[in-house]
Scaffold this motif. Structure first.
Motif, short mmCIF file in Angstrom:
data_model
loop_
_atom_site.label_atom_id
_atom_site.label_comp_id
_atom_site.label_asym_id
_atom_site.label_seq_id
_atom_site.Cartn_x
_atom_site.Cartn_y
_atom_site.Cartn_z
N SER A 164 4.40 8.04 -1.65
CA SER A 164 4.76 7.95 -0.21
C SER A 164 5.18 9.33 0.37
O SER A 164 4.86 9.73 1.55
N GLU A 165 6.15 10.15 -0.63
CA GLU A 165 6.45 11.41 0.02
C GLU A 165 5.32 12.22 0.23
O GLU A 165 5.28 13.02 1.04
N ARG A 199 7.68 12.75 -11.54
CA ARG A 199 6.71 11.76 -11.03
C ARG A 199 5.59 12.58 -10.33
O ARG A 199 5.55 13.21 -9.54
N LYS A 233 3.56 11.34 3.21
CA LYS A 233 4.46 11.73 4.46
C LYS A 233 4.26 13.18 4.66
O LYS A 233 4.06 13.89 6.00
N HIS A 236 3.96 6.07 -9.35
CA HIS A 236 5.29 6.14 -8.56
C HIS A 236 5.16 5.84 -7.11
O HIS A 236 4.58 6.92 -6.43
N ALA A 237 5.12 4.74 -6.41
CA ALA A 237 4.73 4.18 -5.19
C ALA A 237 5.85 5.33 -4.27
O ALA A 237 5.20 5.81 -3.10
N ASP A 238 7.21 5.62 -4.51
CA ASP A 238 7.76 6.50 -3.78
C ASP A 238 7.55 7.97 -3.48
O ASP A 238 7.54 8.57 -2.66
N ALA A 239 7.10 8.34 -4.91
CA ALA A 239 6.53 9.69 -4.92
C ALA A 239 5.28 9.78 -3.98
O ALA A 239 5.00 10.84 -3.45
#
Length: 105
Positions: A63-64, A26, A67, A58-61
């Motif tokens: 987002s990490e 990702r 953060k 990848h939205a989750d990657a």
């Protein structure tokens, strides 16, 4: 850099090529449009936070990474996919390299 020449990547940006080289990874492109000499300074500037651009598929990657950027004091702007955001961050040729923005609180 008079001897600098771009590699031919077949109408892809470098992040898209890395994605092909690392199947299943990702890939997130971030922290690469600000010169190292600027990144070395406190991201808190002028009552705000220095901005980093983030691109990925990848939205989750993403987002990490966003953060992480916040934890170390940066604001982030999501530029979308590796294709679109990666092209905006492209050096040379993109519109965002060396742009030094501060997001005010």
């Amino acid at each position: 850099m008079p001897d600098y020449t771009l590699a031919e990547l077949g109408n892809k940006n470098s992040s898209q090529v890395v994605k092909e080289w690392a199947p299943g990874a990702r890939i997130v492109k971030a922290f690469n449009t600000i010169p190292a000499s600027v990144l070395a300074h406190d991201p808190a500037q002028a009552g705000g936070r220095r901005v980093v651009f983030v691109s990925g598929d990848h939205a989750d990657a993403k987002s990490e990474v966003e953060k992480l950027a916040a934890i170390i004091g940066f604001a982030s702007i999501d530029l979308g996919s590796l294709e679109i955001g990666g092209n905006l961050q492209l050096f040379p040729g993109g519109s965002l390299p060396a742009i030094n923005l501060v997001k005010l609180a």
